[in-house]
Write an enzyme that holds these catalytic residues in place. Structure first.
Site, PDB file in Angstrom:
ATOM      1  N   ILE A 169      26.493  -6.605  -0.514  1.00 42.87           N
ATOM      2  CA  ILE A 169      27.074  -5.330  -0.480  1.00 42.87           C
ATOM      3  C   ILE A 169      26.153  -4.508  -1.349  1.00 42.87           C
ATOM      4  CG2 ILE A 169      29.520  -5.668   0.209  1.00 42.87           C
ATOM      5  CD1 ILE A 169      30.159  -5.914  -2.719  1.00 42.87           C
ATOM      6  N   ASP A 170      26.277  -3.135  -1.319  1.00 42.10           N
ATOM      7  CA  ASP A 170      25.211  -2.110  -2.165  1.00 42.10           C
ATOM      8  C   ASP A 170      25.579  -2.362  -3.641  1.00 42.10           C
ATOM      9  OD1 ASP A 170      24.268  -1.204   0.263  1.00 42.10           O
ATOM     10  OD2 ASP A 170      25.562   0.116   0.563  1.00 42.10           O
ATOM     11  N   LYS A 171      24.520  -2.048  -4.439  1.00 40.60           N
ATOM     12  CA  LYS A 171      24.627  -1.930  -5.767  1.00 40.60           C
ATOM     13  C   LYS A 171      25.767  -1.487  -6.258  1.00 40.60           C
ATOM     14  CE  LYS A 171      22.635   0.286  -9.925  1.00 40.60           C
ATOM     15  NZ  LYS A 171      21.428   1.011 -10.359  1.00 40.60           N
TER      16      LYS A 171
END
Length: 359
Positions: A169-171
């Protein structure tokens, strides 16, 4: 014999959406880490012998394991370790993640562990924590934290692509991730993600509201040709990867809405891209244009209210709330849920109060 050409892929542009070198028939994205081109005078030898003579700190057994996992590519196609290298062959080692530019250093970064057994680990990632080391993020990542967590476990190698993170999942997205502690667990879990039998639900705050309370967004996703830091929905057939997002409204405040999104596929930035494509970018999603006022009035009081909301939730309002899968060894159905984090819940409450005061 002239020395084989050696190309070291350093992924200098890695920024969460690195371009894969290969996409397999079953949809796996693979990133090239090493490439060797056999010269014109190359004698025919097994590819595992060819590689072990050219790569430091590796063994023939390790290369054979990479081949079994589909990480050994010759002339663009996966091959067995017994393949005989011929002059001009392009031999690549690939992995299911971009290359780590430096040795992974174990760092004592707190991990919120939801579940752990001998096969897997489920963590609840906070917003702001980068998953993989990459350009500009060599330390302080989830992988560094995992290296510390497993530092006393001789069976776990943080650099071994046959184990570790099964998805990403994104930062600035918070929520649940599963990590495989064995090659067998990663293979099984990876197949579940490919077969779409896992259960993943996100909660998002979006600009505006859909006319229908629930629906499905279908749109092939590829890198945006006008902005390499973005992905985009492609309208031309044959460009991009098939992507499906099911959404349902939880609560609407007119100018923004809270929706839950169920992923049928797992493309890079999928929810963020699909919502932007439909005219409803995620609230405060800077990369996709959600960090400006897209709905509402021009009154100074309203502009100040939105600014306060963005300070309350200073990132895209997206949370991976649920994760479900079949245990790779026992077959038991596993289901996990992460509470909505404080920044998003406070954001929702601010909009709820605003709606009450202005109805």
């Amino acid at each position: 014999m002239v020395e084989s050409e050696y190309i070291d892929k350093d992924n200098a542009e890695f920024d969460e959406i690195a371009e894969p070198s290969y996409v397999t028939e079953d949809g796996r994205e693979l990133f090239e880490h090493f490439r060797f081109i056999a010269d014109k005078g190359q004698t025919q030898i097994r590819v595992d012998k060819f590689l072990v003579d050219r790569m430091e700190k590796t063994s023939r057994n390790r290369i054979q394991q990479a081949a079994e996992a589909g990480f050994l590519i010759v002339n663009g196609k996966p091959t067995k370790s017994s393949y005989k290298v011929k002059p001009g062959d392009v031999v690549s080692i690939v992995m299911d993640r971009p290359r780590y530019e430096f040795e992974i250093i174990a760092e004592d970064i707190p991990l919120k562990i939801v579940y752990e057994d001998e096969d897997l680990l489920v963590v609840d990632k906070p917003a702001g924590l980068v998953v993989h080391p990459g350009h500009g993020n060599y330390h302080g990542t989830l992988v560094n934290a995992l290296a510390w967590h497993f530092k006393d476990n001789p069976e776990y190698d943080v650099s071994d692509p046959r184990m570790g993170l099964v998805h990403r999942i994104d930062k600035d997205t918070s929520g649940l991730l599963v990590i495989a502690k064995t090659p067998e667990a990663k293979t099984d879990l990876g197949q579940q993600f490919f077969d779409k039998t896992t259960r993943r639900e996100y909660v998002a705050v979006i600009w505006g509201e859909f006319p229908e309370k629930k629906g499905t967004i279908i749109g092939d996703i590829a890198r945006n040709p006008k902005n390499k830091l973005q992905m985009a929905v492609m309208t031309e057939p044959g460009i991009g990867k098939h992507a499906v997002t099911h959404y349902e409204e939880i609560e609407s405040f007119g100018y923004v809405s809270v929706v839950k999104c169920r992923l049928e596929t797992g493309r890079t930035h999928q929810i963020r891209v699909h919502m932007k494509h439909k005219g409803h970018p995620l609230f405060n999603d800077e990369r996709y244009g959600g960090n400006v006022i897209l709905r509402g009035t021009t009154f100074p009081k309203y502009r100040q209210f939105v600014a306060d909301c963005m300070n309350t939730c200073p990132r895209q309002a997206l949370h991976a709330r649920t994760l479900g899968f079949r245990h790779p060894r026992t077959g038991e159905e596993m289901n996990f849920e992460s509470p909505i984090p404080e920044d998003i819940s406070s954001l929702i409450e601010k909009w709820r109060e605003y709606r009450k005061e202005n109805d």
